[in-house]
Motif scaffolding. Structure first.
Motif, mmCIF file in Angstrom:
data_model
loop_
_atom_site.group_PDB
_atom_site.id
_atom_site.type_symbol
_atom_site.label_atom_id
_atom_site.label_comp_id
_atom_site.label_asym_id
_atom_site.label_seq_id
_atom_site.Cartn_x
_atom_site.Cartn_y
_atom_site.Cartn_z
ATOM 1 N N TRP A 118 108.643 -20.255 42.192
ATOM 2 C CA TRP A 118 108.071 -20.125 43.519
ATOM 3 C C TRP A 118 108.941 -20.853 44.557
ATOM 4 O O TRP A 118 110.071 -21.245 44.258
ATOM 5 N N ASP A 119 108.442 -21.080 45.751
ATOM 6 C CA ASP A 119 109.258 -21.586 46.852
ATOM 7 C C ASP A 119 109.648 -23.060 46.672
ATOM 8 O O ASP A 119 108.910 -23.856 46.075
ATOM 9 N N ASN A 120 110.833 -23.393 47.230
ATOM 10 C CA ASN A 120 111.291 -24.785 47.356
ATOM 11 C C ASN A 120 111.406 -25.508 46.020
ATOM 12 O O ASN A 120 111.155 -26.711 45.918
ATOM 13 N N VAL A 121 111.820 -24.788 44.999
ATOM 14 C CA VAL A 121 112.004 -25.379 43.667
ATOM 15 C C VAL A 121 113.463 -25.781 43.497
ATOM 16 O O VAL A 121 114.364 -25.076 43.949
ATOM 17 N N GLU A 122 113.684 -26.914 42.825
ATOM 18 C CA GLU A 122 115.041 -27.368 42.552
ATOM 19 C C GLU A 122 115.223 -27.517 41.047
ATOM 20 O O GLU A 122 114.401 -28.151 40.372
ATOM 21 N N ILE A 123 116.315 -26.929 40.518
ATOM 22 C CA ILE A 123 116.605 -26.984 39.088
ATOM 23 C C ILE A 123 117.989 -27.583 38.903
ATOM 24 O O ILE A 123 118.974 -27.084 39.444
ATOM 25 N N GLY A 124 118.053 -28.668 38.140
ATOM 26 C CA GLY A 124 119.281 -29.438 38.008
ATOM 27 C C GLY A 124 120.300 -28.848 37.054
ATOM 28 O O GLY A 124 120.029 -27.882 36.318
ATOM 29 N N ASP A 125 121.491 -29.439 37.047
ATOM 30 C CA ASP A 125 122.617 -28.960 36.240
ATOM 31 C C ASP A 125 122.232 -28.839 34.767
ATOM 32 O O ASP A 125 121.631 -29.746 34.179
ATOM 33 N N GLY A 126 122.611 -27.700 34.177
ATOM 34 C CA GLY A 126 122.456 -27.527 32.743
ATOM 35 C C GLY A 126 121.038 -27.354 32.245
ATOM 36 O O GLY A 126 120.807 -27.360 31.029
#
Length: 752
Positions: free
Chosen positions: A385-393
């Motif tokens: 959904w909106d404004n989600v952040e997914i980090g490296d790897g």
């Protein structure tokens, strides 16, 4: 909010009703908890589906159906605010009452306020997604009601195929809930009047009053129908709910009891309207149907309700462009940036102002707006959904990530997980399958997906909620020391457990990526326990045939199943799905996707095995320069991974023969592949390989051989006949026949 009653009596009042514009009642609460814990953050009806709020699909449908006035019934302040703050093309009134606990209460309140004037009116659940043309159903309902005022309701159904579980295969429609076991009894000679409505899967039989057979020459028991959640009603329906104050549910109480009434003068007659094959309608009951309906919209089964044709209220702000492999990318409100080293494959969406980093692999995933996907991220079958952040790897599989959540570097979100709004999954954390995490606490009096406490003292309530939020301790064992959130667990159900499933198992069955075989197996076991009159008389089709003598709509392996959309190359589409599949993913994922397409087109398993075989041949990259040995080695390497799929789809000899015919077709269709397969011993070696790997049985080969022998006399010049007559092929078939004779001799010796 309801309009004042107009004066006048007798015929004038009837005339006034006929002059009323078409009205609709939109139930904007589902009165269940199947969207927990996401519905703790916002009401279910305000959750996004393919970046469009659920309620907006309902409003857009009603406007297109010619509805001029809508009454929205809800218990949530948020829903009320959303409806009031937006502009609609129809007159919209809100009936917000926090004391409503079920759909029956909602209809009784409507009747008490005397708000509904049109006859008929449309009754719609707010989680319905559809492209249905209502005009025909409304006209038929009006004609029936004019003849007999007891003809008061019409329910819409979609043919989706029956659920069938065998030791080797599972056939089911993904837009049905795993607990749905609906049986509908219809009289087709009376415009599909409903005589039975039963959806209690633990029951071993369906009760039909004996008196019905005296007045109905034919009763079809159908178990291939999906209740769409769209009804056309006379206002008398509301009055019936007022009379029966204990009716809480529309289907299991009102409809089921009404159609079972035997006394002619007391009957409320209810009819079924069956959708056309090109019409689509389904309800989002839980996360499994959420994912299935999203996929159907992406693949355009609900056209014109597709991502690149947004509801009118969205077109000012967003515009999606359809690209290859059913990939939709937002073009208007901040273009997204995808690094050229990343692979993005559909069916999926990318919302506005998203950033995708280097070497990412994103497949069959819907991204909301303003998402940040860092480097080397893997997303497969997800809804972000909106404004989600997914980090490296990080790796996320078949899960839903709600607004504003953060998945830190190296974290793994396994299939079936639900991550609530604002949650943080810490660095390197592995979230177990089917976990649900949230920042919210379950209130003791929560009973409904869309329940929201009254906020009479708005400021105090807001401050109090913020304090509770800060005080709530995170479950470090689940989200990690740098994470935020706690494991949500479903409260124990007061009602009897479904099919013997625990609350935990039932919650899992409503999650993305869940294999429903266990649920269906338990249901089947309950329905054929000792004492079931049908269980000792079942034939090759099992207990499913005991339910109906007239239904034959789900006959696997037929060459021309009804219900397909015109001009759709079913095998070609199935083959395309197979070609998009990557061996790094579980083969079960491909099986689910093929099954979904199969049911959407009423295709056969023979179509599936044909398409899979043709795709395997294409993946093998056969050229004329290949030696026979290399061809067989390459094909066998693919077959080792695909064999479980072909075996699962082959429910009989017809499907196995379809595999042989697919190779035969490829060998006689020209091109490099055809030239190679039709020359030398390549064709014979592939047939031998299919036999050795237990893909095609001896019986299927011999049956196919018998068909080709019959063609020799009629037209020996056919390319497939010439191929069949090759010496190497005949040697193989002769060896098979001798082997079969030897087995027969051994059996006779054993008998002696």
């Amino acid at each position: 909010m309801g309009a004042k009653k107009k004066s006048g009596g007798g015929g004038n009042q009837d005339e006034t009703k006929r002059e009323q514009p078409l009205q609709a009642v939109l139930l904007a609460d589902s009165f269940v908890n199947t969207f927990r814990p996401l519905s703790l953050d916002r009401p279910k009806m305000l959750c996004p589906l393919n970046n469009v709020t659920l309620l907006d699909y309902a409003f857009d449908f009603l406007a297109g159906a010619g509805v001029e006035e809508v009454f929205v019934v809800c218990v949530s302040d948020q829903v009320e605010s959303y409806v009031r703050d937006n502009t609609w093309s129809m007159s919209v009134s809100v009936l917000k009452d926090a004391s409503l606990t079920n759909a029956g209460d909602a209809l009784r309140e409507l009747d008490r306020r005397d708000m509904v004037k049109s006859d008929p009116f449309v009754l719609l659940f707010g989680d319905v997604v559809t492209n249905v043309n209502l005009s025909g159903a409304i006209d038929a309902h009006k004609a029936r009601h004019k003849k007999d005022r007891s003809n008061m309701m019409t329910l819409l159904f979609k043919e989706v195929g029956a659920t069938d579980l065998t030791p080797s295969s599972l056939a089911y429609s993904s837009i049905r809930t795993n607990s749905d076991d609906l049986v509908v009894g219809l009289n087709p000679s009376q415009e599909n009047r409903i005589l039975v409505y039963s959806n209690t899967g633990a029951d071993k039989s369906v009760a039909v009053p004996c008196s019905f057979f005296a007045s109905h020459s034919q009763i079809d028991l159908r178990y291939d129908l999906l209740d769409c959640g769209i009804d056309i009603c006379s206002p008398d329906v509301l009055a019936r709910f007022t009379d029966e104050f204990d009716y809480r549910e529309i289907r299991r109480k009102f409809v089921a009891n009404s159609v079972a009434e035997e006394e002619e003068g007391l009957q409320n007659k209810i009819y079924a309207h069956l959708l056309e094959s090109n019409e689509y309608a389904a309800r989002i009951h839980d996360f499994t149907t959420y994912v299935a309906i999203s996929r159907d919209l992406l693949k355009r089964w609900c056209y014109p309700v597709v991502p690149d044709n947004l509801p009118s209220s969205y077109k000012k702000h967003y515009r999606y462009e359809l690209q290859r492999h059913y990939m939709y990318v937002e073009q208007k409100n901040g273009k997204s940036q995808v690094h050229r080293t990343s692979l993005v494959k559909g069916a999926g969406m990318i919302g506005g102002s998203c950033v995708v980093g280097k070497h990412c692999h994103i497949e069959q995933t819907v991204l909301g707006h303003n998402c940040r996907i860092r480097d080397e991220v893997s997303l497969n079958g997800c809804h972000v959904w909106d404004n989600v952040e997914i980090g490296d790897g990080a790796t996320v599989s078949q899960s839903i990530l709600a607004d504003g959540c953060i998945i830190k570097a190296g974290a793994t979100i396994q299939r079936g997980c639900i991550v609530g709004a604002g949650c943080i999954v810490g660095e390197g954390v592995v979230l177990a399958e089917f976990s649900r995490i949230t920042l919210k606490k379950e209130e003791e009096d929560d009973f409904d997906d869309d329940w929201d406490d009254d906020e009479d003292e708005e400021d105090e309530s807001s401050d109090s909620n913020e304090e509770k939020q800060e005080e709530m301790e995170s479950d470090i064992a689940v989200v990690g020391p740098d994470g935020k959130g706690r494991l949500w667990q479903a409260p124990p159900e007061e009602e009897e457990e479904l099919y013997g499933l625990t609350t935990e198992e039932l919650t899992k069955s409503q999650s993305p990526g869940y294999d429903p075989s266990n649920v269906f197996a338990k249901r089947k076991a309950l329905q054929v326990e000792d004492g079931d009159d049908f269980s000792e008389k079942e034939d090759d089709h099992g207990e499913l045939d005991a339910l109906s003598s007239d239904f034959d709509g789900v006959e696997f392996g037929t060459d021309d199943p009804y219900g397909r959309q015109k001009d759709v190359d079913v095998v070609g589409e199935l083959k395309a799905i197979c070609l998009e599949y990557e061996s790094s993913s579980p083969i079960e994922n491909l099986a689910i996707e093929l099954n979904s397409f199969k049911f959407s087109q009423n295709a056969s398993y023979s179509d599936c095995t044909t398409a899979a075989t043709l795709a395997l041949l294409e993946k093998t990259n056969i050229t004329t320069s290949m030696t026979d040995a290399k061809l067989v080695t390459e094909f066998k390497s693919f077959l080792e991974h695909w064999a479980p799929l072909l075996q699962k789809m082959s429910i009989g000899q017809e499907e196995e023969k379809a595999i042989v015919v697919a190779i035969e077709t490829a060998a006689t269709s020209g091109g490099e592949m055809g030239e190679k397969l039709s020359s030398g011993n390549a064709y014979r070696f592939l047939l031998q390989l299919l036999f050795d790997e237990d893909i095609v049985s001896e019986e299927a080969f011999l049956d196919w051989s018998s068909e080709r022998k019959n063609e020799i006399a009629t037209d020996a010049s056919l390319p497939r006949v010439k191929l069949y007559m090759q010496e190497s092929v005949q040697d193989f078939l002769e060896w098979l026949a001798e082997s079969d004779d030897d087995d027969d001799d051994d059996d006779e010796d054993d008998d002696e």
